[in-house]
Design a protein around this motif. Structure first.
Motif, PDB file in Angstrom:
ATOM      1  N   GLU A   1       0.823  -1.204   0.000  1.00  0.00           N
ATOM      2  CA  GLU A   1       0.000   0.000   0.000  1.00  0.00           C
ATOM      3  C   GLU A   1       0.858   1.255   0.000  1.00  0.00           C
ATOM      4  O   GLU A   1       0.481   2.267  -0.595  1.00  0.00           O
ATOM      5  CB  GLU A   1      -0.944  -0.005   1.206  1.00  0.00           C
ATOM      6  N   HIS A   2       2.009   1.198   0.657  1.00  0.00           N
ATOM      7  CA  HIS A   2       2.926   2.334   0.621  1.00  0.00           C
ATOM      8  C   HIS A   2       3.431   2.553  -0.806  1.00  0.00           C
ATOM      9  O   HIS A   2       3.533   3.694  -1.272  1.00  0.00           O
ATOM     10  CB  HIS A   2       4.113   2.099   1.560  1.00  0.00           C
ATOM     11  N   ALA A   3       3.730   1.456  -1.514  1.00  0.00           N
ATOM     12  CA  ALA A   3       4.205   1.556  -2.893  1.00  0.00           C
ATOM     13  C   ALA A   3       3.140   2.167  -3.787  1.00  0.00           C
ATOM     14  O   ALA A   3       3.438   2.995  -4.662  1.00  0.00           O
ATOM     15  CB  ALA A   3       4.606   0.173  -3.395  1.00  0.00           C
ATOM     16  N   ILE A   4       1.902   1.774  -3.585  1.00  0.00           N
ATOM     17  CA  ILE A   4       0.812   2.278  -4.415  1.00  0.00           C
ATOM     18  C   ILE A   4       0.644   3.786  -4.257  1.00  0.00           C
ATOM     19  O   ILE A   4       0.280   4.489  -5.205  1.00  0.00           O
ATOM     20  CB  ILE A   4      -0.497   1.525  -4.083  1.00  0.00           C
ATOM     21  N   LYS A   5       0.940   4.299  -3.077  1.00  0.00           N
ATOM     22  CA  LYS A   5       0.811   5.739  -2.841  1.00  0.00           C
ATOM     23  C   LYS A   5       1.765   6.553  -3.715  1.00  0.00           C
ATOM     24  O   LYS A   5       1.564   7.756  -3.907  1.00  0.00           O
ATOM     25  CB  LYS A   5       1.076   6.051  -1.369  1.00  0.00           C
ATOM     26  N   THR A   6       2.813   5.918  -4.239  1.00  0.00           N
ATOM     27  CA  THR A   6       3.786   6.638  -5.061  1.00  0.00           C
ATOM     28  C   THR A   6       3.388   6.674  -6.529  1.00  0.00           C
ATOM     29  O   THR A   6       4.074   7.298  -7.341  1.00  0.00           O
ATOM     30  CB  THR A   6       5.179   5.986  -4.957  1.00  0.00           C
ATOM     31  N   THR A   7       2.294   6.007  -6.913  1.00  0.00           N
ATOM     32  CA  THR A   7       1.909   5.933  -8.322  1.00  0.00           C
ATOM     33  C   THR A   7       0.965   7.067  -8.688  1.00  0.00           C
ATOM     34  O   THR A   7       0.531   7.843  -7.847  1.00  0.00           O
ATOM     35  CB  THR A   7       1.200   4.593  -8.625  1.00  0.00           C
ATOM     36  N   GLY A   8       0.622   7.088  -9.972  1.00  0.00           N
ATOM     37  CA  GLY A   8      -0.313   8.106 -10.448  1.00  0.00           C
ATOM     38  C   GLY A   8      -1.754   7.745 -10.227  1.00  0.00           C
ATOM     39  O   GLY A   8      -2.659   8.481 -10.637  1.00  0.00           O
ATOM     40  N   GLY A   9      -1.992   6.604  -9.591  1.00  0.00           N
ATOM     41  CA  GLY A   9      -3.357   6.237  -9.261  1.00  0.00           C
ATOM     42  C   GLY A   9      -4.092   5.449 -10.320  1.00  0.00           C
ATOM     43  O   GLY A   9      -5.274   5.152 -10.159  1.00  0.00           O
ATOM     44  N   THR A  10      -3.433   5.070 -11.413  1.00  0.00           N
ATOM     45  CA  THR A  10      -4.088   4.256 -12.428  1.00  0.00           C
ATOM     46  C   THR A  10      -3.898   2.778 -12.099  1.00  0.00           C
ATOM     47  O   THR A  10      -2.969   2.400 -11.371  1.00  0.00           O
ATOM     48  CB  THR A  10      -3.511   4.524 -13.825  1.00  0.00           C
ATOM     49  N   ALA A  11      -4.750   1.923 -12.659  1.00  0.00           N
ATOM     50  CA  ALA A  11      -4.675   0.495 -12.364  1.00  0.00           C
ATOM     51  C   ALA A  11      -3.341  -0.098 -12.799  1.00  0.00           C
ATOM     52  O   ALA A  11      -2.733  -0.886 -12.062  1.00  0.00           O
ATOM     53  CB  ALA A  11      -5.830  -0.235 -13.047  1.00  0.00           C
ATOM     54  N   LEU A  12      -2.865   0.271 -13.969  1.00  0.00           N
ATOM     55  CA  LEU A  12      -1.598  -0.283 -14.461  1.00  0.00           C
ATOM     56  C   LEU A  12      -0.426   0.178 -13.605  1.00  0.00           C
ATOM     57  O   LEU A  12       0.495  -0.596 -13.326  1.00  0.00           O
ATOM     58  CB  LEU A  12      -1.377   0.109 -15.922  1.00  0.00           C
ATOM     59  N   ALA A  13      -0.451   1.436 -13.187  1.00  0.00           N
ATOM     60  CA  ALA A  13       0.617   1.945 -12.316  1.00  0.00           C
ATOM     61  C   ALA A  13       0.598   1.226 -10.976  1.00  0.00           C
ATOM     62  O   ALA A  13       1.651   0.891 -10.421  1.00  0.00           O
ATOM     63  CB  ALA A  13       0.453   3.444 -12.115  1.00  0.00           C
ATOM     64  N   ASP A  14      -0.592   0.971 -10.458  1.00  0.00           N
ATOM     65  CA  ASP A  14      -0.714   0.278  -9.173  1.00  0.00           C
ATOM     66  C   ASP A  14      -0.239  -1.171  -9.275  1.00  0.00           C
ATOM     67  O   ASP A  14       0.398  -1.691  -8.352  1.00  0.00           O
ATOM     68  CB  ASP A  14      -2.162   0.308  -8.689  1.00  0.00           C
ATOM     69  N   ILE A  15      -0.544  -1.826 -10.384  1.00  0.00           N
ATOM     70  CA  ILE A  15      -0.093  -3.211 -10.572  1.00  0.00           C
ATOM     71  C   ILE A  15       1.428  -3.270 -10.592  1.00  0.00           C
ATOM     72  O   ILE A  15       2.039  -4.127  -9.947  1.00  0.00           O
ATOM     73  CB  ILE A  15      -0.674  -3.805 -11.873  1.00  0.00           C
ATOM     74  N   LEU A  16       2.060  -2.355 -11.324  1.00  0.00           N
ATOM     75  CA  LEU A  16       3.520  -2.324 -11.369  1.00  0.00           C
ATOM     76  C   LEU A  16       4.096  -2.090  -9.972  1.00  0.00           C
ATOM     77  O   LEU A  16       5.070  -2.737  -9.575  1.00  0.00           O
ATOM     78  CB  LEU A  16       3.991  -1.232 -12.324  1.00  0.00           C
ATOM     79  N   ALA A  17       3.490  -1.190  -9.222  1.00  0.00           N
ATOM     80  CA  ALA A  17       3.961  -0.907  -7.854  1.00  0.00           C
ATOM     81  C   ALA A  17       3.840  -2.133  -6.968  1.00  0.00           C
ATOM     82  O   ALA A  17       4.733  -2.420  -6.157  1.00  0.00           O
ATOM     83  CB  ALA A  17       3.169   0.256  -7.263  1.00  0.00           C
ATOM     84  N   ILE A  18       2.755  -2.878  -7.099  1.00  0.00           N
ATOM     85  CA  ILE A  18       2.554  -4.081  -6.297  1.00  0.00           C
ATOM     86  C   ILE A  18       3.609  -5.126  -6.631  1.00  0.00           C
ATOM     87  O   ILE A  18       4.171  -5.778  -5.733  1.00  0.00           O
ATOM     88  CB  ILE A  18       1.140  -4.649  -6.532  1.00  0.00           C
ATOM     89  N   LEU A  19       3.902  -5.307  -7.903  1.00  0.00           N
ATOM     90  CA  LEU A  19       4.909  -6.290  -8.311  1.00  0.00           C
ATOM     91  C   LEU A  19       6.276  -5.929  -7.746  1.00  0.00           C
ATOM     92  O   LEU A  19       7.024  -6.797  -7.278  1.00  0.00           O
ATOM     93  CB  LEU A  19       4.968  -6.379  -9.833  1.00  0.00           C
ATOM     94  N   GLU A  20       6.607  -4.657  -7.778  1.00  0.00           N
ATOM     95  CA  GLU A  20       7.903  -4.227  -7.254  1.00  0.00           C
ATOM     96  C   GLU A  20       7.959  -4.363  -5.741  1.00  0.00           C
ATOM     97  O   GLU A  20       8.995  -4.746  -5.178  1.00  0.00           O
ATOM     98  CB  GLU A  20       8.185  -2.790  -7.696  1.00  0.00           C
ATOM     99  N   ALA A  21       6.866  -4.055  -5.065  1.00  0.00           N
ATOM    100  CA  ALA A  21       6.820  -4.213  -3.609  1.00  0.00           C
ATOM    101  C   ALA A  21       6.964  -5.682  -3.227  1.00  0.00           C
ATOM    102  O   ALA A  21       7.609  -6.020  -2.229  1.00  0.00           O
ATOM    103  CB  ALA A  21       5.515  -3.647  -3.059  1.00  0.00           C
ATOM    104  N   TYR A  22       6.370  -6.558  -4.015  1.00  0.00           N
ATOM    105  CA  TYR A  22       6.470  -8.003  -3.790  1.00  0.00           C
ATOM    106  C   TYR A  22       7.938  -8.439  -3.849  1.00  0.00           C
ATOM    107  O   TYR A  22       8.417  -9.176  -2.974  1.00  0.00           O
ATOM    108  CB  TYR A  22       5.657  -8.705  -4.875  1.00  0.00           C
ATOM    109  N   THR A  23       8.642  -7.962  -4.861  1.00  0.00           N
ATOM    110  CA  THR A  23      10.061  -8.305  -4.999  1.00  0.00           C
ATOM    111  C   THR A  23      10.871  -7.741  -3.845  1.00  0.00           C
ATOM    112  O   THR A  23      11.721  -8.432  -3.269  1.00  0.00           O
ATOM    113  CB  THR A  23      10.614  -7.755  -6.326  1.00  0.00           C
ATOM    114  N   LEU A  24      10.617  -6.497  -3.504  1.00  0.00           N
ATOM    115  CA  LEU A  24      11.354  -5.872  -2.404  1.00  0.00           C
ATOM    116  C   LEU A  24      11.123  -6.605  -1.095  1.00  0.00           C
ATOM    117  O   LEU A  24      12.060  -6.814  -0.310  1.00  0.00           O
ATOM    118  CB  LEU A  24      10.936  -4.411  -2.270  1.00  0.00           C
ATOM    119  N   PHE A  25       9.890  -7.028  -0.849  1.00  0.00           N
ATOM    120  CA  PHE A  25       9.576  -7.779   0.362  1.00  0.00           C
ATOM    121  C   PHE A  25      10.367  -9.082   0.405  1.00  0.00           C
ATOM    122  O   PHE A  25      10.899  -9.467   1.450  1.00  0.00           O
ATOM    123  CB  PHE A  25       8.070  -8.062   0.406  1.00  0.00           C
ATOM    124  N   SER A  26      10.464  -9.762  -0.730  1.00  0.00           N
ATOM    125  CA  SER A  26      11.198 -11.030  -0.768  1.00  0.00           C
ATOM    126  C   SER A  26      12.684 -10.832  -0.509  1.00  0.00           C
ATOM    127  O   SER A  26      13.342 -11.689   0.087  1.00  0.00           O
ATOM    128  CB  SER A  26      10.996 -11.718  -2.122  1.00  0.00           C
TER     129      SER A  26
END
Length: 237
Positions: free
Chosen positions: A71-96
């Motif tokens: 959710e923190h990653a999503i706050k950095t996006t422009g608010g579009t669905a595609l931007a949010d998906i990319l943010a989630i994928l990157e957060a997933y990698t960072l968490f791992s």
């Protein structure tokens, strides 16, 4: 690792995640947890009935941390669905990468007791629903050429899960340049993965996401203070 201000319960959970990270398995004893925390084994039993109960709590904590980071990653996006998906994928990698003990527990080492926990299953369902809701939004708006929700989700999950395990097992260094920037690598991989699902309209929208994206977003997310603040917030609840 030592606990402070009487916060023994959280210190125990953190130690379990650390042992899983080191051992890559659940083959540890509570006396090892006690030693790592700096307490006695009986003190652990005052907070957790047994090892199984402790693993359940650690697994729940893992999903909570992953959710807050996402959710923190999503706050950095422009608010579009595609931007949010990319943010989630990157957060997933960072968490791992940064919390691999938690990651391994919830992605590879779920026990029967963990899977019997309603709290754990609720957290897992919330995580899955977050990405599927975004994919459904993309489908509804004609952004995906692949309109099978399950297939689209599996493609993205496979990409994120695969990259995460390359990092955890130290394989990334074998197949990439030693000076590779993690944020650049993950963004390029997920751009290709997500891009393979897009319609022409989706590709045009995604090009805007990439163009407007701040390359420092991932670096800021990886900042140790941000992660520490997220953990502190989750622990204090």
């Amino acid at each position: 690792m030592r606990y402070h201000h009487g916060d023994l319960r959280n210190a125990i959970i953190d130690s379990v995640a650390r042992l899983i990270e080191e051992k890559r398995s659940l083959a540890f004893h509570l006396k090892e947890v006690a030693k790592l925390v700096g307490t006695s084994q009986p003190a652990i039993y005052r907070h957790f009935e047994n090892k199984d109960a402790l693993l359940v709590e650690t697994a729940v904590r893992g999903y909570q941390l992953q959710r807050e980071l996402r959710e923190h990653a999503i706050k950095t996006t422009g608010g579009t669905a595609l931007a949010d998906i990319l943010a989630i994928l990157e957060a997933y990698t960072l968490f791992s990468i940064t919390r691999s003990g938690y990651f391994l527990l919830i992605k590879n080492l779920e026990t029967n007791e963990i899977l019997a926990s309603s709290t754990y299953l609720e957290e897992r369902s919330r995580s899955i629903k977050r990405i599927t809701d975004l994919l459904q939004d993309c489908i509804a708006n004609g952004l995906l050429a692949e309109t099978d929700l399950e297939i689209a989700h599996t493609v993205l999950q496979s990409s994120a899960y695969g990259l995460a395990h390359l990092y955890i097992t130290g394989q990334v260094e074998l197949i990439t340049r030693p000076d590779v920037d993690h944020s650049v690598l993950s963004t390029r991989i997920f751009t290709l993965s997500l891009g393979s699902l897009l319609s022409e309209k989706g590709k045009a929208e995604f090009a805007k996401v990439i163009k407007n994206r701040n390359p420092m977003d991932f670096a800021k997310l990886a900042d140790g203070k941000i992660l520490s603040d997220i953990e502190h917030e989750v622990r204090s609840r």
